[in-house]
Design a protein around this motif. Structure first.
Motif, PDB file in Angstrom:
ATOM      1  N   GLU A 426      92.466  18.965  45.131  1.00 42.44           N
ATOM      2  CA  GLU A 426      91.878  20.230  44.703  1.00 42.44           C
ATOM      3  C   GLU A 426      91.478  20.180  43.229  1.00 42.44           C
ATOM      4  OE1 GLU A 426      95.021  22.971  45.696  1.00 42.44           O
ATOM      5  OE2 GLU A 426      94.132  23.410  47.660  1.00 42.44           O
ATOM      6  N   GLU A 430      87.670  20.264  42.877  1.00 39.23           N
ATOM      7  CA  GLU A 430      87.482  21.680  42.581  1.00 39.23           C
ATOM      8  C   GLU A 430      87.362  22.540  43.848  1.00 39.23           C
ATOM      9  OE1 GLU A 430      84.071  21.791  40.068  1.00 39.23           O
ATOM     10  OE2 GLU A 430      85.004  20.613  38.470  1.00 39.23           O
ATOM     11  N   PHE A 431      87.649  21.958  45.039  1.00 42.10           N
ATOM     12  CA  PHE A 431      87.662  22.719  46.298  1.00 42.10           C
ATOM     13  C   PHE A 431      89.106  22.972  46.695  1.00 42.10           C
ATOM     14  CE2 PHE A 431      83.472  20.627  46.854  1.00 42.10           C
ATOM     15  CZ  PHE A 431      82.679  21.736  47.116  1.00 42.10           C
ATOM     16  N   GLU A 435      88.995  25.898  51.777  1.00 42.66           N
ATOM     17  CA  GLU A 435      87.544  25.690  51.767  1.00 42.66           C
ATOM     18  C   GLU A 435      87.179  24.414  52.524  1.00 42.66           C
ATOM     19  OE1 GLU A 435      85.817  27.669  47.685  1.00 42.66           O
ATOM     20  OE2 GLU A 435      87.078  25.881  47.484  1.00 42.66           O
ATOM     21  N   GLY A 441      82.926  23.319  51.969  1.00 48.64           N
ATOM     22  CA  GLY A 441      82.607  22.416  50.870  1.00 48.64           C
ATOM     23  C   GLY A 441      82.392  21.006  51.366  1.00 48.64           C
ATOM     24  N   ILE A 443      82.138  16.791  49.837  1.00 50.67           N
ATOM     25  CA  ILE A 443      82.270  15.897  48.684  1.00 50.67           C
ATOM     26  C   ILE A 443      81.425  14.633  48.870  1.00 50.67           C
ATOM     27  CG2 ILE A 443      84.591  16.732  48.135  1.00 50.67           C
ATOM     28  CD1 ILE A 443      85.692  14.249  49.544  1.00 50.67           C
ATOM     29  N   ASN A 474      81.853  16.454  43.115  1.00 54.71           N
ATOM     30  CA  ASN A 474      82.779  17.580  43.119  1.00 54.71           C
ATOM     31  C   ASN A 474      82.007  18.874  43.330  1.00 54.71           C
ATOM     32  OD1 ASN A 474      81.573  18.125  40.697  1.00 54.71           O
ATOM     33  ND2 ASN A 474      83.387  17.672  39.433  1.00 54.71           N
ATOM     34  N   LYS A 475      82.732  19.977  43.285  1.00 52.64           N
ATOM     35  CA  LYS A 475      82.120  21.283  43.559  1.00 52.64           C
ATOM     36  C   LYS A 475      81.012  21.606  42.575  1.00 52.64           C
ATOM     37  CE  LYS A 475      83.556  25.986  44.770  1.00 52.64           C
ATOM     38  NZ  LYS A 475      84.714  26.915  44.902  1.00 52.64           N
ATOM     39  N   SER A 476      81.113  21.072  41.353  1.00 49.50           N
ATOM     40  CA  SER A 476      80.094  21.317  40.325  1.00 49.50           C
ATOM     41  C   SER A 476      78.888  20.410  40.488  1.00 49.50           C
ATOM     42  CB  SER A 476      80.718  21.122  38.937  1.00 49.50           C
ATOM     43  OG  SER A 476      81.836  21.964  38.761  1.00 49.50           O
TER      44      SER A 476
END
Length: 807
Positions: A426, A430-431, A435, A441, A443, A474-476
């Motif tokens: 996580e 960043e998930f 999620e 999400g 990756i 990642n999430k970003s």
């Protein structure tokens, strides 16, 4: 005179009755009367055998019963019709008993050519016929006895032999052929000695000698059958005696090979059971059905510390912990009542006081449906219990590792969907776990989905994937360099149900590598100009760089090696040595130079001298490299020197030293596999004459040609060696029969039929061959070679090329 009489009429013959009265044989004069004949004269001898004294003038049917009179009348009619004497034998009952007469009927021809009268002369053959009858009866009885004996012999379920006084076969029944394979033609005239195995020969001959002395003997013996197998028989010998002289022997043999093998197997099984009982590492108790202890094995003493005497004296249940007593009784009698195994666990105090955990298996002892007792098998599971406890503790530690690991860890199912993630996952991507489980999400970069699908396929096939270099986001949306490892997860049926995945974020490391790559350019020019192969390897064992000399020496371009393990294209037998050398280097050991084989692109191997060297930065090992130099020519010279010790310099084939070593190994292998080993000793013919006539160069050429032709006549697994002069030895390992050795000898002799052309001369290469077999003839190398030499000597007594088998 009779001829003159038969030419007279009846009245004329009556004038001769005084003469007939003096004759001892019965005489009748008969006159034809319509369809019968009438008595007109009988002499006294005839009258004495007749049933009535007043027969003159009577017809035949008035004197004798109908059946007899009909036969007599037919004989008279036949004599009249033939107009010549006829004979017949007839039996009648007289007052003195049975009378058998041989009668001659003489038709008396009258002047008109008719035969109205017949003179019957009877000779008494009663005694002769009785003797013939007794003789025929005796013959029939003898024939019945002969057929009965033949039937008994031929249809006997056992083998029946008949021997003469010299112990030679005279006759056999069909069962002999069935059990031995030998036909009657093959055995008749042969001695029983030729069939008996060596170990039974002395006793068997002694038993036959006893039988030849007139005593029946029962014994067991073993013979060789036609197919070289051994068969055991129970033999009863019966002397054949005529007028107190033993003419020969009947031997009735019942084959008991299967019985003997069964008895042997039974003994072996008993020994196996005893050995298993005595030497089994687990403890084994034997109880009767009431719970009395009968026996224990050594394993029981080792586990409990108690001897059998101590357990019997104190009663087994007395040494059981009180809190375990009811459990032990319950499971014991449950096995007794249900006749089924019972398994349970219990605590137990050893004799020295130590507390141990035991697993007990009660096995009912059932023979012919009757329960006789219980085998109790106990296993010390104290360590297993401790291991289970340690496993629980390890599981707890794993949970701690899962939560505290700085590397992302997660589970996926067989579809690739995420089921669970750890906190580091996580933090890195960043998930949240929710999620990822809900599929909100991702990756995996869009262009790398096929790579992930390929990984999932490999996992489903049960493969573990380590150190897979990939890219994730990642999430970003930030790209991350990842080293991933995938381990399949199996259910209880060993079916793959998912995978555990560990990610290593090496984004910063990749940046450092790029910087390193720049620095590597500085020494690249140096490595690319050297004649040796320089290989740069990272600490995971992957090749990062290979100098261009690799393509010149091994034929492979450097791209072939990049990213591959440093053992790529190393000979399997040498890879371990190279790994050991590098591992020692990584552990801080001194660099060592080793010799290994590299695969050339064309398929052959190149010998290289490899020197691993560490690459240090601030005293820390970062990488290592190897310098490899081609030493193939040097090794070739070394091998050539070594070969001179084991191969004949003239013919190029193995020498006696190699021959002895190969024969020893072949016999050792045959002992394990139950196969045979053939040894062929070969000598050329007139080799000295060839040297004298054509010169030593011709002799050398003959030796070389013999070697070539011998190698072409054998299998790849066989060995041909030069033992000296023109003497050759051939080893045939792993053969099934003597026929295989014979076929090889035939091929060799056929190959020698074509002469050798040397300097315009046709030189005939002749040979003799001797054959011996392991284990048929001998069980060690020296004896095999000796017996083959003896057979070779016999083969060379002839002027023709031939082979002989040692006998």
């Amino acid at each position: 005179m009779m001829k003159d009489i038969t030419k007279k009429g009846g009245e004329d013959i009556l004038t001769s009755t005084p003469l007939f009265d003096l004759i001892k044989d019965p005489i009748f004069l008969m006159e034809e009367a319509h369809d019968s004949y009438r008595y007109i004269y009988v002499n006294p001898s005839a009258l004495s055998i007749m049933p009535s004294q007043n027969i003159i003038g009577c017809l035949i049917e008035e004197i004798f019963p109908k059946e007899l009179s009909d036969r007599l009348i037919q004989h008279y009619k036949k004599a009249k019709a033939a107009q010549k004497p006829i004979e017949f034998i007839e039996k009648i009952e007289t007052g003195f008993g049975e009378f058998i007469g041989e009668t001659m009927l003489n038709p008396i021809e009258a002047e008109n050519g008719q035969s109205q009268y017949i003179l019957a002369v009877v000779r008494d053959v009663t005694e002769r016929e009785y003797k013939n009858k007794d003789l025929q009866k005796t013959k029939r009885a003898i024939e019945i006895e002969r057929k009965r004996l033949n039937s008994l012999v031929e249809n006997n379920g056992n083998a029946v032999f008949e021997f003469d006084q010299q112990k030679n076969f005279i006759s056999i029944n069909k069962m002999v052929t069935e059990v031995t394979g030998f036909t009657e033609e093959e055995l008749l005239g042969q001695s029983i000695v030729s069939l008996i195995i060596e170990t039974d020969l002395k006793d068997t001959i002694a038993h036959f000698e006893e039988a030849l002395k007139g005593r029946s003997v029962e014994f067991e013996t073993t013979i060789y059958t036609k197919n070289k197998q051994m068969a055991t028989f129970q033999v009863n010998t019966v002397p054949i005696i005529d007028e107190d002289i033993v003419l020969g022997i009947y031997a009735i043999a019942k084959e008991i090979t299967v019985q003997k093998n069964t008895e042997r197997l039974l003994r072996e099984n008993e020994q196996r059971y005893k050995s298993l009982f005595d030497n089994h590492p687990h403890g084994i108790f034997t109880f009767d059905r009431t719970g009395n202890l009968n026996s224990i094995n050594a394993g029981t003493e080792t586990i409990t510390g108690y001897s059998l005497k101590e357990l019997q004296a104190n009663a087994f249940i007395a040494v059981v912990m009180p809190e375990e007593t009811d459990k032990v009784r319950h499971h014991f009698f449950e096995s007794i009542h249900t006749k089924r195994p019972e398994r349970y666990e219990m605590g137990f105090h050893k004799k020295d006081g130590d507390l141990i955990d035991l697993q007990v298996l009660n096995i009912p002892i059932i023979v012919d449906g009757e329960l006789l007792g219980i085998h109790g098998i106990v296993t010390d599971i104290t360590e297993k219990k401790r291991a289970q406890k340690a496993l629980l503790e390890a599981k707890e530690e794993l949970e701690v590792f899962w939560k505290s690991s700085t590397d992302p860890i997660f589970y996926i199912d067989t579809k690739g969907d995420i089921l669970k993630v750890n906190p580091a996952f996580e933090e890195t991507f960043e998930f949240t776990e929710e999620e990822m489980i809900r599929g909100e999400g991702t990756i995996i970069p869009p262009h790398m989905t096929s790579d992930q699908d390929n990984i999932v396929e490999r996992i489903l096939a049960g493969e573990t994937v380590k150190f897979h270099d990939t890219l994730r986001i990642n999430k970003s949306g930030k790209p991350l360099n990842i080293i991933s490892s995938y381990s399949p997860v199996h259910d209880a049926d060993k079916k793959v149900v998912g995978a555990t995945i560990v990610y290593k974020n090496v984004t910063e490391l990749k940046k450092a590598e790029q910087e390193l790559q720049k620095s590597q350019e500085k020494y690249k020019l140096i490595t690319e100009s050297t004649f040796d192969i320089i290989t740069l390897i990272d600490l995971s064992g992957q090749i990062e760089y290979v100098s261009p000399a690799s393509e010149k020496i091994l034929g492979y371009p450097d791209q072939t090696y990049i990213g591959s393990p440093f053992t790529t294209h190393i000979h399997p037998e040498d890879a371990f040595d190279l790994i050991e050398s590098v591992a020692s280097l990584i552990d801080g050991g001194e660099p060592t130079t080793i010799e290994v084989r590299y695969l050339h692109r064309e398929g052959h191997y190149i010998w290289m001298e490899v020197s691993p060297t560490p690459v240090l930065s601030n005293g820390e090992l970062k990488q290592f490299f190897t310098i490899s130099r081609d030493i193939t020519e040097r090794r070739r010279l070394q091998d050539k020197v070594a070969k001179m010790a084991f191969y004949d310099h003239l013919s190029g084939i193995p020498n006696r030293r190699t021959f002895d070593d190969k024969l020893k190994k072949a016999i050792h292998q045959a002992k394990r596999t139950g196969k045979k080993v053939g040894v062929l000793m070969l000598d050329g013919r007139k080799f000295k004459q060839i040297n004298d006539q054509f010169g030593h160069d011709a002799g050398d050429a003959v030796i070389k040609e013999m070697a070539v032709r011998l190698q072409a006549s054998i299998r790849s697994s066989d060995t041909v060696a030069r033992l000296g002069g023109d003497e050759m030895g051939i080893i045939l390992p792993e053969i099934d029969s003597v026929e295989m050795a014979e076929n090889t000898a035939i091929r060799i002799l056929k190959s020698f039929e074509v002469p050798l052309n040397f300097n315009g001369f046709n030189i005939r290469i002749g040979a003799g061959i001797g054959i011996s077999l392991y284990p048929d003839d001998a069980v060690n190398e020296k004896q095999l070679v000796k017996y083959a030499d003896m057979a070779l000597y016999e083969a060379k007594t002839s002027d023709q090329d031939q082979y002989k088998i040692y006998s």
